[in-house]
Write a protein that holds these residues in place. Structure first.
Motif, PDB file in Angstrom:
ATOM      1  N   ALA A 157       1.141  -1.094   0.084  1.00  0.00           N
ATOM      2  CA  ALA A 157       0.423  -0.143  -0.015  1.00  0.00           C
ATOM      3  C   ALA A 157       0.518   0.889   0.039  1.00  0.00           C
ATOM      4  N   LEU A 158       0.440   2.236  -1.081  1.00  0.00           N
ATOM      5  CA  LEU A 158       1.206   3.879  -1.178  1.00  0.00           C
ATOM      6  C   LEU A 158       1.217   4.506   0.339  1.00  0.00           C
ATOM      7  N   LEU A 159      -0.148   4.482   0.853  1.00  0.00           N
ATOM      8  CA  LEU A 159      -0.815   4.977   1.664  1.00  0.00           C
ATOM      9  C   LEU A 159      -2.006   4.491   2.862  1.00  0.00           C
ATOM     10  N   GLU A 160      -1.403   3.935   3.733  1.00  0.00           N
ATOM     11  CA  GLU A 160      -2.549   3.391   4.633  1.00  0.00           C
ATOM     12  C   GLU A 160      -3.332   4.525   6.103  1.00  0.00           C
ATOM     13  N   ILE A 161      -4.502   4.345   5.895  1.00  0.00           N
ATOM     14  CA  ILE A 161      -5.161   5.260   6.693  1.00  0.00           C
ATOM     15  C   ILE A 161      -5.430   4.252   7.933  1.00  0.00           C
ATOM     16  N   GLU A 162      -5.456   4.263   9.390  1.00  0.00           N
ATOM     17  CA  GLU A 162      -5.394   3.665  10.134  1.00  0.00           C
ATOM     18  C   GLU A 162      -6.878   4.416  11.076  1.00  0.00           C
ATOM     19  N   ASP A 163      -7.134   3.749  12.091  1.00  0.00           N
ATOM     20  CA  ASP A 163      -8.389   3.903  12.569  1.00  0.00           C
ATOM     21  C   ASP A 163      -8.335   5.872  12.797  1.00  0.00           C
ATOM     22  N   TYR A 164      -8.916   6.360  12.105  1.00  0.00           N
ATOM     23  CA  TYR A 164      -8.746   7.895  12.020  1.00  0.00           C
ATOM     24  C   TYR A 164     -10.236   8.028  12.191  1.00  0.00           C
ATOM     25  N   SER A 165      -9.817   8.911  13.570  1.00  0.00           N
ATOM     26  CA  SER A 165     -11.378   9.018  14.069  1.00  0.00           C
ATOM     27  C   SER A 165     -11.017  10.654  14.634  1.00  0.00           C
ATOM     28  N   GLY A 166     -12.404  11.687  14.482  1.00  0.00           N
ATOM     29  CA  GLY A 166     -12.232  12.726  14.765  1.00  0.00           C
ATOM     30  C   GLY A 166     -13.998  13.156  14.915  1.00  0.00           C
ATOM     31  N   ALA A 167     -13.728  14.252  14.829  1.00  0.00           N
ATOM     32  CA  ALA A 167     -15.240  15.579  15.637  1.00  0.00           C
ATOM     33  C   ALA A 167     -14.577  16.848  15.317  1.00  0.00           C
TER      34      ALA A 167
END
Lengths: 286, 322, 267
Positions: C4-14
């Protein structure tokens, strides 16, 4: 594993609180003035029109909190009665200007075409004269008196309301809900007055408030120049003019307190108008 | 008498003057017919003039020429006060339910207004009708006292539909009623429209650019390109066998949400040409893969090719065996 | 190492509200963009699909507050980089195409100049060379008469033409390794939309780009993407190969979305 960062940030600051404060101060001042004007009908410390209750040019004291004028009439009583005149004239004039200006403006804006062009030409020509100058000239020509002053003032105010109402209607005329209202079976005038105008109340109200300040100022200016009401009427502008001599000789209160009264009234109206303009700005609506 | 169309549009034309004495020809000689209970889809891309046709029919825009006949009566030239009566027979649902509802009117007020303006009802009758309407569009009486900003996009459009059917019109013009909604809501609104059509025997003029929607709801289709209709016919036949080069290009460009579907595209070169002072020629001539010199000589008329179909392209008509 | 070139992991926010209250909008979003592939991130309005994409470039709205997550680009976490380092990534490594191309271009400069400016910024060289590159890029995305078009202003471009110019800027001028497209064809006509999608596919194939297509339109996805991420209400509900998502969707939401996109029975 990265640790979760706790959300730490001050709440986003908005301009809203400031507007609310301005609005509260403005409304507070206005309520105070109206209350004083009403009170003057039932009670004043002394009779406002009777000279010689003091000796003349009495400095502020317990007996005369704001002093007396050259003829010894009580300043506080006169200022209270003056509130009736200044508020009454300004508000009546504004109400007339608002009503007539809005009706013509809505019609011209919604109808467009030749009617609109004719109305706007008239307004432009009329507005080439400064309002105060125009008011002075007309009062000079037709004579003083409350009714004339009110009529002249409202006449001066009409073009502003007309322009504002016209601009509001023109901007909203092609909105879908205006079209939907036409298809619902509303005749054009009903679309304009029932559907579009109520959505323009905010800006009109804000402007009315600011315009009332202007009207109060012109009322006082006419009085000051001796063009408004009779010389003995306790109108604030009149009172400032009559107290001018006192200022030279140290009796500052005779001009100062009417001036302060005008400042408070116009200031309150401006604050309120500015806050209303801010709060009713459609970009800020949810 | 029975087969007389409910709505007839004949030679409709609308030009807008623009600066320099030039004219933008938005609609150039459009003919349409809709029968009771039928859905005609008017399809086209932006700039085709499909919305202008809709707005001319209800006179939100004054046509420059042609005629609009509803139930045998021409409605062009009617005074505003007479036009109000026409709006009992023809209604419209707008594209953006957010913009077409007055933000200061509650749902109840929105629905009461047409009843108040068109019908003389007792208060109790009016209340009953408003409740009936709100339930017909799949909402509940609890929604009546809400304001538009308190509703979701789909709910707002339901209110827009309830307003349109309030006075029991015969024809409803649907101007892109689903294009501002999410895909999952789109289906629900379309189902509602189909259900109401069956229940109230409504005729729809459905303005859209969404070809899937057309296939789902329309009995007949008219394809518009730059102010004129280039092809018309029953939906099934037209989609199965599009004739006009533009129709082919349009249908073959629409992506399909299925795996393994291969499209053979008919390609047009360049982009839509200008509608300002157009020459008397086929509007597609400059972009068409089948164009020949005679295409620039005159604008081809819509020609009947049988089976309720018509095409405005002599080049493809010649190839059809008779 | 992963592919993978980009891995997004557990991205959370408000989102932080006016008075400081938090409205959670992203809940543990994780997905990967495989090198050299075209991945679709599909969702309806409010799904958070664009917000995640903007976060990759560090240009999320200021009211958004992250509460957890990592974004590994070539093994390093983009979220830990400072603004200077991010500047080096934006454009050169990751570039983005937005929905409204005409709004994304600066109205007071010619299109050619804007492309040339970016070229010079990224690659240096003379003004003249940069302008030649700009014109070549416009030619490459099939803009007719690129020499003349380069001297025009954005408002003289149609929506489709402006989107081509933006694609030229994001892919050919910037020469990134990751290209993010946020609803690139929404609002364009079907015929134009198909041409633009074909251009995107062709460019990313010939240049070996890793591409992320953010869209609400499953129709566009079926023909162009190899991988699909489905998002709903701030969560990733399903990921998989495009074939799997279209032929055997497992999540309920994916199934509903798919059937809503297929109003018409298969021929």
């Amino acid at each position: 594993m990265t640790d979760a960062k706790p959300a730490k940030r001050a709440p986003v600051r908005r301009r809203r609180p400031r507007s609310y404060w301005a609005l509260r101060i403005g409304i507070g001042l206005l309520v105070f003035y109206v209350a004083v004007a009403l009170l003057s009908f039932v009670w004043t410390p002394y009779d406002a029109l009777t000279p010689g209750v003091g000796d003349g040019y009495d400095a502020p004291s317990w007996a005369f909190p704001l002093g007396t004028d050259r003829l010894g009439a009580d300043m506080l009583s006169r200022l209270m009665v003056g509130a009736r005149y200044d508020l009454g004239i300004a508000f009546t004039a504004v109400a007339i200007a608002l009503t007539i200006g809005t009706i013509i403006g809505v019609l011209a804006g919604y109808h467009g075409g030749a009617l609109d062009t004719a109305v706007m030409r008239g307004v432009e020509i009329f507005q080439a004269f400064p309002g105060l100058l125009f008011a002075m000239l007309v009062v000079q020509a037709v004579g003083a008196g409350i009714v004339n002053v009110i009529l002249v003032l409202s006449f001066v105010g009409i073009p502003d309301y007309l322009r504002l109402a016209r601009a509001e209607i023109r901007a909203k005329k092609d909105w879908q809900y205006a079209e939907a209202a036409r298809l619902t079976g509303n005749l054009p005038w009903r679309v304009a007055f029932r559907h579009l105008l109520p959505n323009s109340v905010g800006p009109l109200l804000a402007f009315t408030s600011i315009n009332a300040a202007f009207a109060a100022l012109v009322t006082a200016s006419l009085g000051f120049l001796g063009l408004g009401l009779g010389p003995n009427v306790p109108e604030w502008g009149n009172m400032i003019a009559r107290g001018q001599d006192g200022v030279m000789t140290g009796e500052w209160w005779v001009s100062f307190f009417p001036g302060l009264a005008i400042l408070g009234l116009t200031g309150g109206l401006y604050l309120m108008g500015d806050a209303l303009a801010d709060l009713t700005d459609p970009r800020r609506r949810r | 008498m029975l087969d007389q169309p409910l709505l007839q549009v004949r030679g409709l034309k609308k030009t807008f003057p623009i600066d320099g004495g030039r004219r933008l020809v938005a609609v150039d000689g459009v003919d349409l017919e809709i029968k009771a209970g039928e859905t005609l889809a008017l399809v086209g891309e932006s700039g085709s003039g499909k919305s202008t046709v809709a707005r001319c029919i209800v006179r939100l825009v004054e046509p420059t020429g042609g005629d609009v006949v509803i139930g045998g009566d021409s409605i062009l030239g009617l005074q505003p006060s007479r036009l109000v009566g026409v709006y009992r027979r023809i209604q419209m649902v707008f594209q953006d339910p957010n913009a077409s509802l007055n933000p200061r009117m509650s749902v109840r007020q929105v629905l009461e207004e047409p009843l108040h303006l068109h019908l003389y009802l007792l208060r109790s009758e009016r209340d009953a009708r408003v409740r009936e309407l709100i339930e017909m569009v799949g909402l509940t009486p609890a929604h009546l006292d809400r304001y538009p900003h308190e509703l979701s996009g789909g709910q707002r459009q339901r209110v827009g539909i309830a307003r349109a059917i309030a006075v029991s019109p015969e024809i409803v013009i649907l101007d892109e009623p689903t294009s501002s909604l999410d895909v999952s809501i789109r289906g629900q609104i379309l189902d509602l429209l189909l259900e109401l059509q069956e229940r109230l025997h409504l005729a729809y003029l459905f303005i859209t650019h969404d070809l899937q929607v057309v296939q789902h709801v329309a009995h007949r289709v008219a394809v518009m390109y730059l102010g004129g209709i280039v092809e018309t016919g029953p939906t099934k036949e037209l989609f199965a066998d599009p004739r006009h080069p533009y129709t082919r290009a349009l249908l073959s460009a629409a992506p399909v949400a299925r795996w393994g579907v291969k499209r053979t595209r008919t390609r047009l070169s360049g982009e839509i040409s200008s509608a300002i002072d157009p020459p008397d020629a086929c509007r597609l001539a400059g972009r068409c893969p089948f164009a020949r010199p005679s295409c620039s000589d005159a604008r081809p008329p819509l020609t009947d090719i049988g089976g309720g179909r018509a095409v405005a392209c002599p080049v493809v008509i010649e190839r059809i065996p008779t | 190492m992963s592919d993978a070139l980009l891995e997004i992991e557990d991205y959370s926010g408000a989102f932080v509200g006016e008075t400081g209250e938090l409205t959670p909008v992203l809940h543990g979003v994780s997905y990967r963009l495989k090198t050299g592939m075209m991945t679709a991130v599909v969702g309806e309005s409010g799904s958070g699909k664009s917000l995640v994409a903007l976060s990759i470039l560090g240009i999320q709205p200021p009211a958004f507050e992250r509460s957890s997550g990592r974004m590994l680009f070539r093994g390093s976490d983009l979220l830990e980089l400072d603004e200077r380092a991010m500047q080096g990534i934006r454009g050169a490594e990751i570039s983005m195409v937005f929905q409204d191309a005409r709004a994304a271009l600066n109205p007071v400069f010619t299109v050619g100049r804007q492309l040339a400016d970016v070229w010079q910024l990224q690659h240096g060289g003379s003004r003249r060379a940069a302008m030649t590159q700009a014109i070549e890029a416009l030619r490459r995305v099939s803009i007719p008469e690129p020499e003349r078009r380069a001297l025009q202003y954005p408002h003289q471009f149609s929506g489709g033409m402006a989107q081509r110019a933006m694609i030229a800027m994001a892919s050919l001028i910037c020469e990134p390794s990751l290209l993010i497209l946020d609803e690139p064809t929404t609002g364009l006509d079907v015929t134009i939309q198909s041409d633009i999608m074909e251009l995107i596919v062709e460019l990313s194939r010939t240049r070996g780009l890793t591409t992320c297509l953010i869209t609400h339109d499953l129709g566009v996805v079926a023909e162009t993407c190899q991988e699909v991420v489905v998002m709903n209400a701030g969560r990733v509900v399903e990921t998989g190969s495009a074939e799997a998502i279209f032929t055997r969707p497992s999540d309920g939401y994916t199934q509903r979305l798919l059937s809503a996109s297929q109003l018409v029975e298969a021929a």
